[in-house]
Design a protein around this motif. Sequence first.
Motif, PDB file in Angstrom:
ATOM      1  N   ARG A 264      -6.845   0.180  36.966  1.00 42.53           N
ATOM      2  CA  ARG A 264      -5.637  -0.663  37.004  1.00 42.53           C
ATOM      3  C   ARG A 264      -4.349   0.156  36.920  1.00 42.53           C
ATOM      4  O   ARG A 264      -3.283  -0.338  37.250  1.00 42.53           O
TER       5      ARG A 264
ATOM      6  N   VAL B 190      -4.003  -2.353  26.382  1.00 41.50           N
ATOM      7  CA  VAL B 190      -5.431  -2.547  26.667  1.00 41.50           C
ATOM      8  C   VAL B 190      -5.695  -2.610  28.173  1.00 41.50           C
ATOM      9  O   VAL B 190      -6.797  -2.315  28.617  1.00 41.50           O
ATOM     10  N   LEU B 191      -4.682  -3.009  28.927  1.00 40.72           N
ATOM     11  CA  LEU B 191      -4.909  -3.086  30.379  1.00 40.72           C
ATOM     12  C   LEU B 191      -5.160  -1.713  30.974  1.00 40.72           C
ATOM     13  O   LEU B 191      -5.978  -1.550  31.874  1.00 40.72           O
TER      14      LEU B 191
ATOM     15  N   LEU C  30      -6.189 -13.677  19.095  1.00 44.19           N
ATOM     16  CA  LEU C  30      -6.411 -14.443  20.325  1.00 44.19           C
ATOM     17  C   LEU C  30      -7.759 -15.162  20.342  1.00 44.19           C
ATOM     18  O   LEU C  30      -8.176 -15.712  21.361  1.00 44.19           O
TER      19      LEU C  30
ATOM     20  N   MET D 164       0.254  -8.558  27.917  1.00 47.00           N
ATOM     21  CA  MET D 164      -0.129  -9.969  27.784  1.00 47.00           C
ATOM     22  C   MET D 164       0.719 -10.841  28.711  1.00 47.00           C
ATOM     23  O   MET D 164       0.228 -11.795  29.300  1.00 47.00           O
TER      24      MET D 164
ATOM     25  N   LEU E  59     -12.086 -23.231  37.671  1.00 45.40           N
ATOM     26  CA  LEU E  59     -12.061 -21.764  37.673  1.00 45.40           C
ATOM     27  C   LEU E  59     -13.302 -21.174  38.353  1.00 45.40           C
ATOM     28  O   LEU E  59     -13.297 -20.030  38.769  1.00 45.40           O
TER      29      LEU E  59
ATOM     30  N   VAL F 209      -8.982 -17.429  39.941  1.00 46.91           N
ATOM     31  CA  VAL F 209      -7.615 -16.981  40.186  1.00 46.91           C
ATOM     32  C   VAL F 209      -7.567 -15.473  40.455  1.00 46.91           C
ATOM     33  O   VAL F 209      -6.845 -14.996  41.322  1.00 46.91           O
TER      34      VAL F 209
ATOM     35  N   PRO G 234     -14.682 -16.057  35.669  1.00 45.78           N
ATOM     36  CA  PRO G 234     -13.265 -16.043  36.047  1.00 45.78           C
ATOM     37  C   PRO G 234     -12.456 -15.089  35.173  1.00 45.78           C
ATOM     38  O   PRO G 234     -11.374 -14.671  35.554  1.00 45.78           O
ATOM     39  N   PHE G 235     -12.989 -14.762  33.993  1.00 48.54           N
ATOM     40  CA  PHE G 235     -12.289 -13.865  33.076  1.00 48.54           C
ATOM     41  C   PHE G 235     -12.921 -12.478  33.048  1.00 48.54           C
ATOM     42  O   PHE G 235     -12.741 -11.717  32.090  1.00 48.54           O
ATOM     43  N   GLY G 236     -13.685 -12.134  34.097  1.00 50.16           N
ATOM     44  CA  GLY G 236     -14.320 -10.819  34.146  1.00 50.16           C
ATOM     45  C   GLY G 236     -15.532 -10.776  33.238  1.00 50.16           C
ATOM     46  O   GLY G 236     -16.171 -11.815  32.981  1.00 50.16           O
TER      47      GLY G 236
ATOM     48  N   PHE H  79     -13.827  -8.025  29.185  1.00 53.65           N
ATOM     49  CA  PHE H  79     -13.633  -9.470  29.321  1.00 53.65           C
ATOM     50  C   PHE H  79     -12.224  -9.855  28.843  1.00 53.65           C
ATOM     51  O   PHE H  79     -11.752  -9.362  27.823  1.00 53.65           O
ATOM     52  N   CYS H  80     -11.569 -10.742  29.593  1.00 54.51           N
ATOM     53  CA  CYS H  80     -10.179 -11.128  29.314  1.00 54.51           C
ATOM     54  C   CYS H  80      -9.962 -11.486  27.839  1.00 54.51           C
ATOM     55  O   CYS H  80     -10.588 -12.404  27.316  1.00 54.51           O
ATOM     56  N   VAL H  81      -9.036 -10.788  27.215  1.00 59.31           N
ATOM     57  CA  VAL H  81      -8.785 -11.031  25.792  1.00 59.31           C
ATOM     58  C   VAL H  81      -8.048 -12.366  25.582  1.00 59.31           C
ATOM     59  O   VAL H  81      -8.099 -12.955  24.507  1.00 59.31           O
TER      60      VAL H  81
ATOM     61  N   LEU I  50      -7.002 -18.594  24.914  1.00 56.60           N
ATOM     62  CA  LEU I  50      -5.653 -19.141  25.008  1.00 56.60           C
ATOM     63  C   LEU I  50      -5.448 -19.794  26.383  1.00 56.60           C
ATOM     64  O   LEU I  50      -4.900 -20.895  26.488  1.00 56.60           O
ATOM     65  N   ALA I  51      -5.916 -19.128  27.431  1.00 56.14           N
ATOM     66  CA  ALA I  51      -5.740 -19.668  28.789  1.00 56.14           C
ATOM     67  C   ALA I  51      -6.446 -21.020  28.925  1.00 56.14           C
ATOM     68  O   ALA I  51      -5.885 -21.974  29.476  1.00 56.14           O
TER      69      ALA I  51
HETATM   70  C1  HEM Z   1      -6.547 -18.514  33.754  1.00 56.43           C
HETATM   71  C2  HEM Z   1      -5.939 -17.476  33.200  1.00 56.43           C
HETATM   72  C3  HEM Z   1      -6.499 -16.077  33.177  1.00 56.43           C
HETATM   73  C4  HEM Z   1      -7.394 -15.474  34.016  1.00 56.43           C
HETATM   74  C5  HEM Z   1      -8.086 -16.082  35.236  1.00 56.43           C
HETATM   75  C6  HEM Z   1      -7.587 -14.124  33.534  1.00 56.43           C
HETATM   76  C7  HEM Z   1      -8.459 -13.212  34.116  1.00 56.43           C
HETATM   77  C8  HEM Z   1      -8.664 -11.925  33.646  1.00 56.43           C
HETATM   78  C9  HEM Z   1      -9.577 -10.976  34.244  1.00 56.43           C
HETATM   79  C10 HEM Z   1     -10.477 -11.235  35.454  1.00 56.43           C
HETATM   80  C11 HEM Z   1      -9.488  -9.831  33.527  1.00 56.43           C
HETATM   81  C12 HEM Z   1     -10.255  -8.534  33.805  1.00 56.43           C
HETATM   82  C13 HEM Z   1     -11.570  -8.519  33.060  1.00 56.43           C
HETATM   83  C14 HEM Z   1     -12.470  -7.403  33.498  1.00 56.43           C
HETATM   84  O1  HEM Z   1     -11.995  -6.370  33.983  1.00 56.43           O
HETATM   85  O2  HEM Z   1     -13.695  -7.567  33.343  1.00 56.43           O
HETATM   86  C15 HEM Z   1      -8.512 -10.042  32.463  1.00 56.43           C
HETATM   87  C16 HEM Z   1      -8.146  -9.096  31.529  1.00 56.43           C
HETATM   88  C17 HEM Z   1      -7.130  -9.269  30.620  1.00 56.43           C
HETATM   89  N1  HEM Z   1      -6.428 -10.443  30.368  1.00 56.43           N
HETATM   90 FE1  HEM Z   1      -6.708 -12.210  31.301  1.00 56.43          FE
HETATM   91  N2  HEM Z   1      -6.797 -13.926  32.429  1.00 56.43           N
HETATM   92  C18 HEM Z   1      -6.115 -15.091  32.171  1.00 56.43           C
HETATM   93  C19 HEM Z   1      -5.243 -15.323  31.117  1.00 56.43           C
HETATM   94  C20 HEM Z   1      -4.836 -14.373  30.199  1.00 56.43           C
HETATM   95  C21 HEM Z   1      -3.897 -14.619  29.114  1.00 56.43           C
HETATM   96  C22 HEM Z   1      -3.276 -15.965  28.756  1.00 56.43           C
HETATM   97  C23 HEM Z   1      -3.687 -13.417  28.504  1.00 56.43           C
HETATM   98  C24 HEM Z   1      -2.752 -13.137  27.339  1.00 56.43           C
HETATM   99  C25 HEM Z   1      -3.033 -13.153  26.147  1.00 56.43           C
HETATM  100  C26 HEM Z   1      -4.516 -12.431  29.185  1.00 56.43           C
HETATM  101  C27 HEM Z   1      -4.598 -11.083  28.848  1.00 56.43           C
HETATM  102  C28 HEM Z   1      -5.489 -10.183  29.407  1.00 56.43           C
HETATM  103  C29 HEM Z   1      -5.572  -8.782  28.999  1.00 56.43           C
HETATM  104  C30 HEM Z   1      -4.688  -8.092  27.964  1.00 56.43           C
HETATM  105  C31 HEM Z   1      -6.628  -8.212  29.750  1.00 56.43           C
HETATM  106  C32 HEM Z   1      -7.151  -6.783  29.652  1.00 56.43           C
HETATM  107  C33 HEM Z   1      -8.360  -6.747  28.704  1.00 56.43           C
HETATM  108  C34 HEM Z   1      -9.012  -5.381  28.549  1.00 56.43           C
HETATM  109  O3  HEM Z   1      -9.061  -4.624  29.516  1.00 56.43           O
HETATM  110  O4  HEM Z   1      -9.494  -5.108  27.440  1.00 56.43           O
HETATM  111  N3  HEM Z   1      -5.196 -13.054  30.198  1.00 56.43           N
HETATM  112  N4  HEM Z   1      -8.031 -11.342  32.553  1.00 56.43           N
END
Ligand code: HEM
Length: 427
Positions: free
Chosen positions: A73, A86-87, A105, A250, A294, A299, A360-362, A367-369, A373-374
Motif C-alpha cells: 500500500r 497500520v496501513l 474499535l 483511519m 457488501l 466496496v 469485504p473487510f479483507g 483484516f480491517c480494523v 464501526l463500519a
Molecule cells: C464499509 C467500510 C469499509 C470497508 C469495505 C473496508 C475495507 C477494508 C479492507 C478490504 C482492508 C484491507 C484488509 C486486508 O488487507 O486484508 C481494510 C483495512 C483497514 N481499514 Fe477498513 N474498511 C471499511 C471501513 C473502515 C473504517 C470505518 C475504518 C476506520 C476506523 C477503517 C480502517 C482500516 C484500517 C486502519 C485498515 C488497515 C488495517 C491493517 O493493515 O492492519 N476501515 N479495510
Amino acid sequence: MIPPGPKMPAIAQTAWFMADAPGAFESYHRRYGPIFTVRNAGFPPEVFVTTAELAEQVYRTDHSGHGRAGEARRVFLQHLVGSQSVLTQDGDAWWRHRKTLNPPLRARQVAGYEDDIAAIAAEKIATWPLDRPFGLRDHFQEITLEIIIRLIFGITDAGRVQRLHVLLPELIEVGGAMSVVMLPERLRGPAGRAPFGRYRRFVRLRAEVDAILLDEIRRRRTAPGGGDVLGRLLETELGDQELRDELLAMLFAGHETTATGLAWAFERILRMPGVLERLPDDEPYLDAVVKEVLRVRPVVIEAPRLLDAPLRLGGYEIPAGWYAGPYIPLVHRDPAAFPAPGEFRPERFLEGHQGKAWMPFGGGRRFCVGAQLALLEMRVIIREVLHRLELTAPDQAPEARRLKNVTLAPAKLTRVIARARTPARTA
Ligand code: HEM
C-alpha cells in the motif's frame, strides 16, 4: 510455473482496469480460471485469486511474515498517511500499532457511539433535497466524515470541524490523483517547496491538516480522557507523529469506504420492494441486508500482499517480489461458498452462514480494523434515513460499478428522489 494471464501490453491492462475493472476481471476469470496474472505498467505483476480457499492461502502469508500488506500500500498511501500507520507498516512495527488500535474499535466499544452516529445522521439528512433527483453517495460521505472528525478525532470546536470538512476531502482528492501518487520521489522537492503545481497544492493542504491534528493531539495530552478514539489512543505509548499518521489512516481507510457501502445498500434495496418492506426495524434482518450488500457489491475489490518469498498457490509458484491477493467480488460469487451467488438473499446470513469466504473487510491479520464501526454506521444510518424519508430510484436499471479513488462505487452515485415521510416513521 506462473499462473496464466492476459497477453496484452501492461499499459493496456492498466487502461482496462481503470475504465472497467469488473469487466476486465470477469473476462480474465472466464478465460483463465480461479488464478491468473495481471500486469500493470510500472509495478510488479500481481496474481489474483477468486476462491475463498486460495484467498485464505494468501492471507496466511500475514502469519508467516512473507506477505507485506503495508509495503503493497505504501506506494499509494505513504505521502498521505505517513510511514507510521497500520496501513503502511509491516512486521513488529505494524503489530505495535495494531495492538493499540484494536481495543477502541472493538464491537463492544463502538456500540457506545450508536446514539452519536444517529444524531449526526439525523442532522445531515434534514438538509437533503426533496422531490428532485440527486446522488446519495456524496451526502453519505458528509455523514461518515463528520463521524470520523467527531468520534475518532474527537474534535468538537465548530470552526475546526467546518474547516476539516473542506480540507479533508480536498486532501484525499488531490493526494489520490495519479499525477501526485506517481510523481517520482526525486521530483517532489523539499517539503513545502515542491516544484509541481498539483503536488505543491497537496503539500500545502497536508501541512494545514497536520497543523490542526498535531495541535489537537498536544492540547488533548494536557486534558486526558474523552470517549473518542483519539482519547483512548492517547493512553498508549504512541508519539504525536504516530498518532497523526493513525488518524489520517483511519480517515483515509474509513470514510469513503463506508459512504460507498451505504450508497450500494440503497442502490440495491430500492430495487427490491420485498427487502425494503422488512426494513429497518427488524435488527437481525437489517444486519443481514448490510452483509449481503457488501457481498454482492464489495466496496474494496482487492487486498494485495507483496511477497518477500516465493509462494506455492493453486499448483503454481509465485515469485518473491510479486503481489498476490484475492479479487473480492469474484470470491463472493464462488458458488461453493455462496449457493445461488447471483441472488440477493440476506437470509443466508441469518441462517448462520458467514465463514471466511465473506471478505469485504479483507482477511488474515490485516483484516480491517474498522469493520465493526463500519457495520454499525451502515445499520444506524440506513435506519435513520428510512425513518425520515421515502426514497425511490427514478431509474430502475441497476447502476454500473465504477472505480472511484479506492472504492468501486455506483456510477450515478445512487440516484434517488426523496420525499418526507408523514407522519415521521420514528422508532
Ligand atoms: C464499509 C467500510 C469499509 C470497508 C469495505 C473496508 C475495507 C477494508 C479492507 C478490504 C482492508 C484491507 C484488509 C486486508 O488487507 O486484508 C481494510 C483495512 C483497514 N481499514 Fe477498513 N474498511 C471499511 C471501513 C473502515 C473504517 C470505518 C475504518 C476506520 C476506523 C477503517 C480502517 C482500516 C484500517 C486502519 C485498515 C488497515 C488495517 C491493517 O493493515 O492492519 N476501515 N479495510
